[in-house]
Design a protein around this motif. Structure first.
Motif, PDB file in Angstrom:
ATOM      1  N   SER A   1       8.777  11.791  99.754  1.00  0.00           N
ATOM      2  CA  SER A   1       7.706  11.321  98.852  1.00  0.00           C
ATOM      3  C   SER A   1       7.647   9.800  98.757  1.00  0.00           C
ATOM      4  CB  SER A   1       7.902  11.919  97.452  1.00  0.00           C
ATOM      5  OG  SER A   1       9.104  11.441  96.879  1.00  0.00           O
ATOM      6  N   VAL A   2       8.748   9.112  99.090  1.00  0.00           N
ATOM      7  CA  VAL A   2       8.772   7.645  99.000  1.00  0.00           C
ATOM      8  C   VAL A   2       9.013   7.015 100.378  1.00  0.00           C
ATOM      9  CG1 VAL A   2       9.524   7.588  96.595  1.00  0.00           C
ATOM     10  CG2 VAL A   2      11.247   7.706  98.419  1.00  0.00           C
ATOM     11  N   ALA A   3       8.821   7.807 101.420  1.00  0.00           N
ATOM     12  CA  ALA A   3       9.116   7.330 102.776  1.00  0.00           C
ATOM     13  C   ALA A   3       8.037   6.389 103.294  1.00  0.00           C
ATOM     14  CB  ALA A   3       9.265   8.513 103.725  1.00  0.00           C
ATOM     15  N   THR A   4       8.448   5.412 104.067  1.00  0.00           N
ATOM     16  CA  THR A   4       7.516   4.535 104.768  1.00  0.00           C
ATOM     17  C   THR A   4       6.884   5.327 105.914  1.00  0.00           C
ATOM     18  OG1 THR A   4       9.225   3.775 106.296  1.00  0.00           O
ATOM     19  CG2 THR A   4       8.941   2.529 104.230  1.00  0.00           C
ATOM     20  N   PRO A   5       5.790   4.833 106.474  1.00  0.00           N
ATOM     21  CA  PRO A   5       5.191   5.526 107.630  1.00  0.00           C
ATOM     22  C   PRO A   5       6.180   5.705 108.779  1.00  0.00           C
ATOM     23  CG  PRO A   5       3.642   3.933 106.741  1.00  0.00           C
ATOM     24  CD  PRO A   5       4.933   3.714 106.002  1.00  0.00           C
ATOM     25  N   GLY A   6       7.065   4.722 108.958  1.00  0.00           N
ATOM     26  CA  GLY A   6       8.035   4.827 110.038  1.00  0.00           C
ATOM     27  C   GLY A   6       8.978   5.993 109.863  1.00  0.00           C
ATOM     28  N   LEU A   7       9.458   6.199 108.632  1.00  0.00           N
ATOM     29  CA  LEU A   7      10.342   7.337 108.364  1.00  0.00           C
ATOM     30  C   LEU A   7       9.559   8.642 108.344  1.00  0.00           C
ATOM     31  CD1 LEU A   7      13.110   8.499 107.647  1.00  0.00           C
ATOM     32  CD2 LEU A   7      12.648   7.952 105.245  1.00  0.00           C
ATOM     33  N   SER A   8       8.378   8.622 107.738  1.00  0.00           N
ATOM     34  CA  SER A   8       7.560   9.846 107.655  1.00  0.00           C
ATOM     35  C   SER A   8       7.250  10.419 109.030  1.00  0.00           C
ATOM     36  CB  SER A   8       6.253   9.550 106.922  1.00  0.00           C
ATOM     37  OG  SER A   8       6.484   9.220 105.569  1.00  0.00           O
ATOM     38  N   SER A   9       7.050   9.532 109.999  1.00  0.00           N
ATOM     39  CA  SER A   9       6.686   9.990 111.345  1.00  0.00           C
ATOM     40  C   SER A   9       7.814  10.733 112.048  1.00  0.00           C
ATOM     41  CB  SER A   9       6.261   8.797 112.213  1.00  0.00           C
ATOM     42  OG  SER A   9       7.350   7.909 112.422  1.00  0.00           O
ATOM     43  N   THR A  10       9.036  10.653 111.495  1.00  0.00           N
ATOM     44  CA  THR A  10      10.165  11.338 112.132  1.00  0.00           C
ATOM     45  C   THR A  10      10.476  12.678 111.474  1.00  0.00           C
ATOM     46  OG1 THR A  10      11.948  10.376 110.777  1.00  0.00           O
ATOM     47  CG2 THR A  10      11.135   9.060 112.631  1.00  0.00           C
ATOM     48  N   PHE A  11       9.707  13.053 110.450  1.00  0.00           N
ATOM     49  CA  PHE A  11       9.906  14.371 109.833  1.00  0.00           C
ATOM     50  C   PHE A  11       9.300  15.449 110.733  1.00  0.00           C
ATOM     51  CE2 PHE A  11      11.167  12.161 106.087  1.00  0.00           C
ATOM     52  CZ  PHE A  11      11.869  13.082 105.322  1.00  0.00           C
ATOM     53  N   LEU A  12      10.080  16.472 111.017  1.00  0.00           N
ATOM     54  CA  LEU A  12       9.602  17.588 111.839  1.00  0.00           C
ATOM     55  C   LEU A  12       8.915  18.643 110.988  1.00  0.00           C
ATOM     56  CD1 LEU A  12      12.739  18.012 114.145  1.00  0.00           C
ATOM     57  CD2 LEU A  12      10.631  16.736 114.621  1.00  0.00           C
ATOM     58  N   ASN A  13       9.375  18.782 109.744  1.00  0.00           N
ATOM     59  CA  ASN A  13       8.811  19.736 108.781  1.00  0.00           C
ATOM     60  C   ASN A  13       9.264  19.302 107.392  1.00  0.00           C
ATOM     61  OD1 ASN A  13      11.553  20.657 108.567  1.00  0.00           O
ATOM     62  ND2 ASN A  13      11.186  21.928 110.402  1.00  0.00           N
ATOM     63  N   ASP A  14       9.241  20.218 106.443  1.00  0.00           N
ATOM     64  CA  ASP A  14       9.638  19.868 105.076  1.00  0.00           C
ATOM     65  C   ASP A  14      11.147  19.701 104.925  1.00  0.00           C
ATOM     66  OD1 ASP A  14       7.017  19.979 104.329  1.00  0.00           O
ATOM     67  OD2 ASP A  14       7.117  22.061 103.610  1.00  0.00           O
ATOM     68  N   SER A  15      11.904  20.090 105.923  1.00  0.00           N
ATOM     69  CA  SER A  15      13.357  20.138 105.769  1.00  0.00           C
ATOM     70  C   SER A  15      14.133  19.220 106.698  1.00  0.00           C
ATOM     71  CB  SER A  15      13.855  21.581 105.988  1.00  0.00           C
ATOM     72  OG  SER A  15      13.205  22.483 105.127  1.00  0.00           O
ATOM     73  N   CYS A  16      13.522  18.753 107.780  1.00  0.00           N
ATOM     74  CA  CYS A  16      14.285  18.037 108.808  1.00  0.00           C
ATOM     75  C   CYS A  16      13.597  16.741 109.247  1.00  0.00           C
ATOM     76  CB  CYS A  16      14.479  18.927 110.041  1.00  0.00           C
ATOM     77  SG  CYS A  16      15.241  20.526 109.700  1.00  0.00           S
ATOM     78  N   PHE A  17      14.403  15.739 109.575  1.00  0.00           N
ATOM     79  CA  PHE A  17      13.893  14.496 110.154  1.00  0.00           C
ATOM     80  C   PHE A  17      14.956  13.952 111.098  1.00  0.00           C
ATOM     81  CE2 PHE A  17      16.417  13.097 106.616  1.00  0.00           C
ATOM     82  CZ  PHE A  17      16.923  11.859 106.975  1.00  0.00           C
ATOM     83  N   TYR A  18      14.565  13.014 111.961  1.00  0.00           N
ATOM     84  CA  TYR A  18      15.516  12.511 112.955  1.00  0.00           C
ATOM     85  C   TYR A  18      15.652  10.988 112.963  1.00  0.00           C
ATOM     86  CZ  TYR A  18      11.193  11.965 115.703  1.00  0.00           C
ATOM     87  OH  TYR A  18       9.934  11.622 116.127  1.00  0.00           O
ATOM     88  N   GLY A  19      14.872  10.268 112.180  1.00  0.00           N
ATOM     89  CA  GLY A  19      15.054   8.830 112.064  1.00  0.00           C
ATOM     90  C   GLY A  19      14.712   8.063 113.322  1.00  0.00           C
ATOM     91  N   ASP A  20      15.198   6.834 113.371  1.00  0.00           N
ATOM     92  CA  ASP A  20      14.887   5.950 114.497  1.00  0.00           C
ATOM     93  C   ASP A  20      16.123   5.114 114.816  1.00  0.00           C
ATOM     94  OD1 ASP A  20      13.831   4.306 116.387  1.00  0.00           O
ATOM     95  OD2 ASP A  20      12.153   3.570 115.179  1.00  0.00           O
TER      96      ASP A  20
END
Length: 454
Positions: free
Chosen positions: A220-239
């Motif tokens: 909910s407070v993620a920048t576009p850069g972090l948001s773009s790495t979310f695969l779904n509501d539960s997982c993300f992979y960062g940069d």
């Protein structure tokens, strides 16, 4: 004319070869964060001192290794009232008397702790409040960290403090192959901070445990850069260098993600990055000179003063051996401060503002395999046979408790406890005795005046 052309071509080829050689050296031995840090000074050791191919000779013989292990197994340590009082004091520093303090005031206190020789005071009476605030303060912004090899998340907390969040990657009982392999271990970062407190090695920035809700506190407070790495509501992979969708981090069934939160040093400090003299080559079949030259410390002493710099490095090697961290390739010092402490930290580089924005603790490769005690981590101590009497005295105190019980006692109220398995706790005790046995070996071979040289 043809001769001149050949001469020019030859000179050009030599220049290109030399440039390639230098580039290869820097890229191979430097990490991804140091390549882009013009505000710090990078000290490069001569190439001939770094690595030697296909050497089988060991600087520390198998007989010495065996003698140290035998000494450690036969060692008898008695618990003293001084040790119990010390443990009680360190536990009391974790007490939280108030929870409604303005976070900005808490961050001001923590920043005031930083001096040339320490980032944590000897009597950190408000440490518990700082750790509590790190673990509960509201997150106003979450962003990726685009530097380094590991997944990290930059968080802005209420009160204007930026912190680093390292998420959980492994279960507590996962065994990591290799002495510096695998992803960073968030639980190791937390325990390493408290082991450094037990040893009074106060150059490790503050780190706390935390559970973040992946939706309300990250997405909910993620920048576009972090948001773009979310695969779904539960997982993300960062940069980062090793970040990819196939290696994403996911929350648990309740929507939370556990990890370590690192209090970043104030950005006003100017740092100098230095290659560690006992840096590994990170290549199979290629040995560093310190791995084959028993007199390597004499070479180091020609460049590095015994006090305080080399003794700081030896203190750091003791901490690293206890936690099983064999990945100490660089260290930092405060620039233009002659007696600066050796800081066991890393950098975060902001590609957009073209500057170092923050600094954080880096003990991520700790507690990988409880059954393996990599004695080469202790080579600074074993090859130099110099160490501070205060460090040895402090280790004797906590080793008698023993060290595993001290860690359990300090962290028993931590929200993520147990942070270590029983096997990793036992490994702390084995390693503590081996450090003391290594000091005894030095005393027997070099004498009291050499070991505790002033």
């Amino acid at each position: 004319m043809r001769l001149k052309t050949r001469i020019v071509s030859t000179l050009l080829l030599c220049c290109l070869s030399l440039a390639s050689f230098v580039l290869y050296f820097v890229v191979f031995f430097d990490d991804s964060e140091s390549k882009q840090t013009p505000k710090t000074t990078l000290i490069i050791l001569p190439f001939s001192e770094i690595r030697i191919k296909n050497q089988t000779k060991k600087a520390i013989s198998a007989d010495i290794v065996s003698r140290i292990a035998s000494k450690a197994d036969a060692m008898s340590l008695n618990v003293s009232q001084e040790a119990l009082s010390l443990l009680s004091k360190l536990k009391s520093e974790l007490r939280v008397d108030q929870t409604d303090v303005d976070p900005s005031r808490v961050w001001t206190v923590a920043q005031s702790w930083v001096t040339a020789r320490a980032v944590l005071p000897e009597n950190a009476t408000l440490l518990g409040l700082v750790l509590s605030t790190l673990s509960r303060a509201r997150v106003s912004r979450a962003d990726v960290s685009r530097s380094g090899t590991q997944l990290k998340v930059l968080l802005d907390l209420e009160g204007g403090q930026r912190v680093l969040f390292k998420p959980k990657r492994y279960s507590r009982d996962f065994i990591v192959d290799g002495i510096y392999g695998g992803a960073d271990r968030h639980n190791g970062e937390i325990v390493a901070f408290h082991v450094s407190r037990l040893l009074s090695l106060r150059s490790a920035p503050v780190v706390s445990s935390r559970r973040l809700h992946i939706d309300s506190e990250l997405r909910s407070v993620a920048t576009p850069g972090l948001s773009s790495t979310f695969l779904n509501d539960s997982c993300f992979y960062g940069d980062c260098h090793f970040c990819s969708p196939s290696d994403a981090v996911c929350c648990d069934s309740s929507g939370y993600l556990e990890g370590s939160v690192h209090l970043l040093l104030p950005a006003k400090f100017k740092l100098q990055r230095v290659r560690h003299p006992w840096q590994r080559t990170y290549r199979s079949g290629v040995s560093a000179l310190w791995e084959t030259d028993a007199e390597f410390c004499d070479k180091v002493l020609k460049r590095v003063a015994l006090r305080p710099r080399l003794l700081d490095l030896i203190d750091a090697s003791i901490l690293d051996f206890l936690i099983g961290n064999a990945d100490r390739h660089h260290y930092e010092v405060f620039k233009d401060v002659p007696n600066s402490a050796v800081l066991l930290i890393g950098k975060i580089w902001n590609l957009f503002s073209n500057r170092i924005i923050d600094l954080f603790l880096d003990n991520g490769k700790s507690f990988g395999n409880p059954d393996f005690h990599e004695l080469s981590i202790l080579y600074p101590l074993l090859q130099c046979c110099h160490v501070r009497r205060s460090t040895v005295a402090r280790l004797r105190l906590v080793a008698a408790l023993p060290l595993s019980h001290a860690v359990q006692y300090l962290l028993s109220d931590d929200a993520l406890w147990p942070l270590l398995t029983r096997e990793h706790l036992s490994a702390l005790d084995v390693r503590a005795r081996r450090v003391l046995a290594a000091v005894e070996f030095c005393l027997e071979t070099k004498g009291f005046r050499h070991v505790f040289a002033k």
